[in-house]
Design a protein around this motif. Structure first.
Motif, short mmCIF file in Angstrom:
data_model
loop_
_atom_site.label_atom_id
_atom_site.label_comp_id
_atom_site.label_asym_id
_atom_site.label_seq_id
_atom_site.Cartn_x
_atom_site.Cartn_y
_atom_site.Cartn_z
N GLN A 1 52.80 46.88 41.96
CA GLN A 1 52.07 46.02 40.78
C GLN A 1 50.47 46.44 40.96
O GLN A 1 49.92 46.42 42.01
N VAL A 2 50.06 46.85 39.62
CA VAL A 2 48.69 47.00 39.62
C VAL A 2 48.07 45.80 38.88
O VAL A 2 48.32 45.61 38.02
N HIS A 3 46.82 45.18 39.68
CA HIS A 3 46.24 44.02 38.98
C HIS A 3 44.99 44.57 38.45
O HIS A 3 44.30 45.24 39.25
N LEU A 4 44.63 44.03 37.44
CA LEU A 4 43.17 44.59 36.68
C LEU A 4 42.68 43.13 36.53
O LEU A 4 43.07 42.03 35.93
N VAL A 5 41.25 43.09 36.81
CA VAL A 5 40.40 41.91 36.88
C VAL A 5 39.01 42.33 36.00
O VAL A 5 38.64 43.10 36.38
N GLU A 6 39.19 41.69 34.76
CA GLU A 6 37.76 41.98 34.00
C GLU A 6 36.78 40.82 34.35
O GLU A 6 37.10 39.57 34.73
N SER A 7 35.64 41.31 34.18
CA SER A 7 34.40 40.36 34.33
C SER A 7 33.43 40.50 33.07
O SER A 7 33.37 41.63 32.70
N GLY A 8 32.60 39.81 33.15
CA GLY A 8 31.64 39.94 32.08
C GLY A 8 31.93 39.06 30.61
O GLY A 8 32.84 38.15 30.67
N GLY A 9 31.48 39.51 29.54
CA GLY A 9 31.75 38.74 28.24
C GLY A 9 30.82 37.44 28.11
O GLY A 9 30.01 37.27 29.06
N GLY A 10 31.20 36.68 27.13
CA GLY A 10 30.32 35.74 26.84
C GLY A 10 29.84 35.34 25.31
O GLY A 10 30.57 35.92 24.66
N LEU A 11 28.84 34.50 25.22
CA LEU A 11 28.35 34.34 23.78
C LEU A 11 26.91 35.04 23.76
O LEU A 11 26.34 34.80 24.59
N SER A 27 48.74 48.26 45.77
CA SER A 27 48.92 48.88 46.98
C SER A 27 48.89 50.30 47.01
O SER A 27 47.64 50.75 47.36
N ILE A 28 49.56 51.17 46.57
CA ILE A 28 49.42 52.57 46.36
C ILE A 28 49.75 53.21 44.98
O ILE A 28 50.76 52.85 44.46
N PHE A 29 48.60 53.67 44.30
CA PHE A 29 48.75 53.73 42.88
C PHE A 29 47.94 54.73 42.37
O PHE A 29 46.70 55.12 43.00
N ARG A 30 48.10 55.52 41.49
CA ARG A 30 47.25 56.31 40.78
C ARG A 30 46.99 56.28 39.20
O ARG A 30 48.29 55.93 38.47
N ILE A 31 45.93 56.12 38.83
CA ILE A 31 45.73 55.70 37.46
C ILE A 31 45.21 56.87 36.78
O ILE A 31 44.67 57.93 37.09
N ALA A 97 45.42 49.78 32.22
CA ALA A 97 45.37 51.06 32.80
C ALA A 97 46.79 51.65 32.88
O ALA A 97 47.78 50.78 32.86
N LEU A 98 46.97 53.00 32.66
CA LEU A 98 48.30 53.69 32.49
C LEU A 98 48.33 54.13 33.94
O LEU A 98 47.58 55.06 34.36
N ALA A 99 49.36 53.84 34.74
CA ALA A 99 49.40 54.13 36.11
C ALA A 99 50.81 54.50 36.74
O ALA A 99 51.64 53.87 36.14
N ARG A 100 51.03 55.10 37.82
CA ARG A 100 51.89 55.21 38.65
C ARG A 100 51.84 54.42 40.06
O ARG A 100 50.72 54.54 40.60
N GLU A 101 53.00 53.90 40.64
CA GLU A 101 52.77 53.32 41.84
C GLU A 101 53.83 54.05 42.78
O GLU A 101 54.85 54.59 42.51
N TYR A 102 53.41 54.09 44.15
CA TYR A 102 54.29 54.69 45.33
C TYR A 102 54.78 53.68 45.86
O TYR A 102 54.18 52.78 46.58
N ASP A 103 56.05 53.73 46.25
CA ASP A 103 56.80 52.61 47.00
C ASP A 103 57.14 53.02 48.46
O ASP A 103 58.18 52.27 49.12
#
Length: 124
Positions: A1-11, A27-31, A97-103
């Motif tokens: 699983q690829v986790h994406l975390v955004e930051s920023g934004g606001g008013l 873990s092991i992935f390629r975007i 993100a469009l990505a592949r994972e290696y298991d």
């Protein structure tokens, strides 16, 4: 699983600026592609800007000249500098993100992963 975390934004007031960031982890992935989408209330999610693994950049016409996308796919990071913001830019902004994972034995097929979204509100 690829986790994406955004930051920023606001008013911010119309004409102001905001900056968004996104970091991918796992873990092991390629975007292959990292992209910003946005979704305003009552509207479908729409493409804003993206970077491919070959370095090419694509930006939707409605934000050209105002938004700048940057980042390094090899470092799993993406940024969006938003200037001259307009009330019409108000939306939840999502990193994708469009990505592949290696298991450990093989690479998966390309899969779309999404961040949780960050709210951008531009007041008139």
């Amino acid at each position: 699983q690829v986790h994406l975390v955004e930051s920023g934004g606001g008013l911010v007031q119309a004409g102001g600026s905001l900056s968004l960031s996104c970091t991918a982890s796992g873990s092991i992935f390629r975007i292959k592609v990292m992209t910003w989408f946005r979704q305003a209330p009552g509207n479908e999610r729409e493409f804003v800007a993206g970077i491919l693994d070959d370095g090419s950049i694509h930006v939707v016409d409605s934000v050209k000249g105002r938004f700048t996308i940057s980042g390094e796919i090899a470092k799993n990071t993406l940024h969006l500098q938003m200037n001259s913001l307009e009330p019409e830019d108000t939306a939840v902004y999502y990193c994708n993100a469009l990505a592949r994972e290696y298991d450990g034995r093989r690479w998966s097929s390309e899969t779309n992963y999404w961040g949780q979204g960050t709210q951008v509100t531009v007041s008139s």
